[in-house]
Design a protein around this motif. Structure first.
Motif, PDB file in Angstrom:
ATOM      1  N   CYS A 248       0.860  -1.489  -0.101  1.00  0.00           N
ATOM      2  CA  CYS A 248       0.108   0.281   0.538  1.00  0.00           C
ATOM      3  C   CYS A 248       0.564   1.321   0.518  1.00  0.00           C
ATOM      4  O   CYS A 248       0.137   2.583   0.893  1.00  0.00           O
ATOM      5  N   PHE A 256       2.105   6.632   2.120  1.00  0.00           N
ATOM      6  CA  PHE A 256       0.585   4.517   2.256  1.00  0.00           C
ATOM      7  C   PHE A 256      -0.459   5.121   1.423  1.00  0.00           C
ATOM      8  O   PHE A 256      -0.693   6.653   2.508  1.00  0.00           O
ATOM      9  N   CYS A 258      -4.550   3.555   1.701  1.00  0.00           N
ATOM     10  CA  CYS A 258      -5.853   2.078   1.776  1.00  0.00           C
ATOM     11  C   CYS A 258      -6.991   2.968   1.870  1.00  0.00           C
ATOM     12  O   CYS A 258      -7.238   3.766   2.276  1.00  0.00           O
ATOM     13  N   ALA A 278      -1.360  -1.610   5.621  1.00  0.00           N
ATOM     14  CA  ALA A 278      -0.627  -0.293   4.947  1.00  0.00           C
ATOM     15  C   ALA A 278      -0.066  -0.041   6.019  1.00  0.00           C
ATOM     16  O   ALA A 278       1.160   0.376   6.404  1.00  0.00           O
TER      17      ALA A 278
END
Length: 379
Positions: A248, A256, A258, A278
């Motif tokens: 992710c 990141f 998600c 993530a």
């Protein structure tokens, strides 16, 4: 931004959550409460009623709340802003601007959280999951849902929601049909619905007037990615979210993404699983920022709209998530790299409203080259 944790789950008082994650059926608030308790038990600091207004590529967060402006230099950032609903303004429907036009999520919050009944005779445009659930909710609250209209020749919601929310309540679903005009000045008095051709153009001869006092719009979700773009993160035009790897991580190291801000999900359990992935990747990045892994790019082949993640490591188990371009009967998905078939997966049916998942063990990925394609063939 809100005064409590949970996001959209707090207004989703229907059941059906947690079957995968907790092996029991929970309502949205109950599901959120499970994770809220985990956050509290770990002593994680939470800023309520705080809005992030800026994010830079070197992970500097600017936020503001009643105490003033916050500046945070983060070692890793996880984006989990979710989606916003597409509004009436994006649809260009003819008519005035009367009261009684709501997005389905707004109506859901008004009914479930504030106790307001938004209307008595309702037409719903769009057959996404929120629209289907609101058709059932309005019926349970004593309103009459006259029709659910869907522009596409297939529904955009889960099959279980079509059965439980429409068929069980005798609510008609009109496919290849849209709202051509809204009538009324101060309050909605009715709508004209009409069928559309293969180019989604209205067929005037099929127009039909339906008297109603409320129009609910369930016409798509848009990942809330303004912060993502401000950080210079490359985006995928098909998902509406960032380009990520199987951990992710976006193309900007240490950031990141998600959940629904990455791509629109059907099941909350998949959101939680992705968020956990993530979180683990973000913790790994903080401990060891070096990345010496080899990756393969993923691509969508015949019958597949998109594949996520867009790049995957070849030294660990990964899961591919994808959506098909149109409804199919029995199909076989083929995961291949060049002329080498890595894996296949059969399904009794596939539809755009239901996300598909293909798990690939690391032992199979050792055969992969620099790119992996997922394609579909009808059986």
């Amino acid at each position: 931004r809100d005064k409590e944790l949970g996001g959209i789950l707090n207004q989703c008082i229907h059941n059906g959550f947690g079957l995968h994650t907790f092996q029991q059926e929970l309502t949205g608030p109950e599901y959120a409460a499970e994770f809220e308790e985990m956050v509290a038990n770990r002593g994680i600091q939470v800023y309520y009623e705080t809005m992030v207004t800026g994010l830079t590529s070197d992970r500097v967060i600017t936020a503001q709340n009643r105490d003033g402006i916050l500046k945070i230099q983060a070692k890793a950032v996880i984006l989990a802003m979710g989606c916003r609903e597409r509004s009436r303004g994006a649809l260009n429907i003819c008519g005035e601007r009367p009261a009684g036009i709501y997005s389905a999520g707004t109506a859901q919050k008004l009914i479930n959280c504030n106790g307001f009944l938004v209307g008595k005779k309702v037409v719903i445009l769009g057959s996404g999951d929120i629209g289907l659930i609101m058709a059932r909710r309005m019926s349970l609250e004593g309103a009459k849902v006259e029709a659910v209209c869907e522009l596409m020749p297939y529904s955009g919601g889960l099959t279980r929601n079509i059965v439980q929310c429409l068929e069980d309540f005798g609510i008609p679903l009109y496919l290849s049909t849209t709202v051509a005009q809204i009538h009324g000045k101060k309050r909605v008095e009715g709508v004209t619905i009409a069928q559309v051709d293969e180019n989604r153009q209205i067929l005037p001869e099929t127009s039909r007037y339906i008297p109603c006092d409320t129009l609910l719009l369930s016409v798509g979700l848009i990942p809330e990615n303004e912060l993502t773009r401000s950080a210079g993160i490359p985006m995928d035009p098909l998902t509406g979210g960032a380009l990520v790897d199987d951990g992710c991580q976006t193309a900007v190291p240490g950031i990141f993404a998600c959940g629904n801000v990455l791509h629109v999900h059907d099941l909350v359990d998949y959101v939680s699983e992705e968020a956990e992935r993530a979180g683990v990747s973000a913790a790994d990045f903080v401990v060891c920022a070096e990345n010496t892994h080899t990756y393969a790019q993923t691509a969508a082949g015949n019958g597949v709209r998109y594949v996520l993640p867009q790049r995957i490591r070849k030294d660990r188990d990964v899961s591919l998530f994808l959506r098909v371009t149109q409804p199919f009967g029995k199909v076989k998905f083929t995961v291949s790299s060049g002329d080498t078939v890595i894996a296949t997966a059969k399904r009794l049916k596939a539809a755009p409203g239901e996300m598909e998942r293909i798990d690939l063990p690391a032992s199979l990925l050792t055969q992969a080259g620099d790119s992996i394609c997922v394609a579909l063939e009808e059986l």
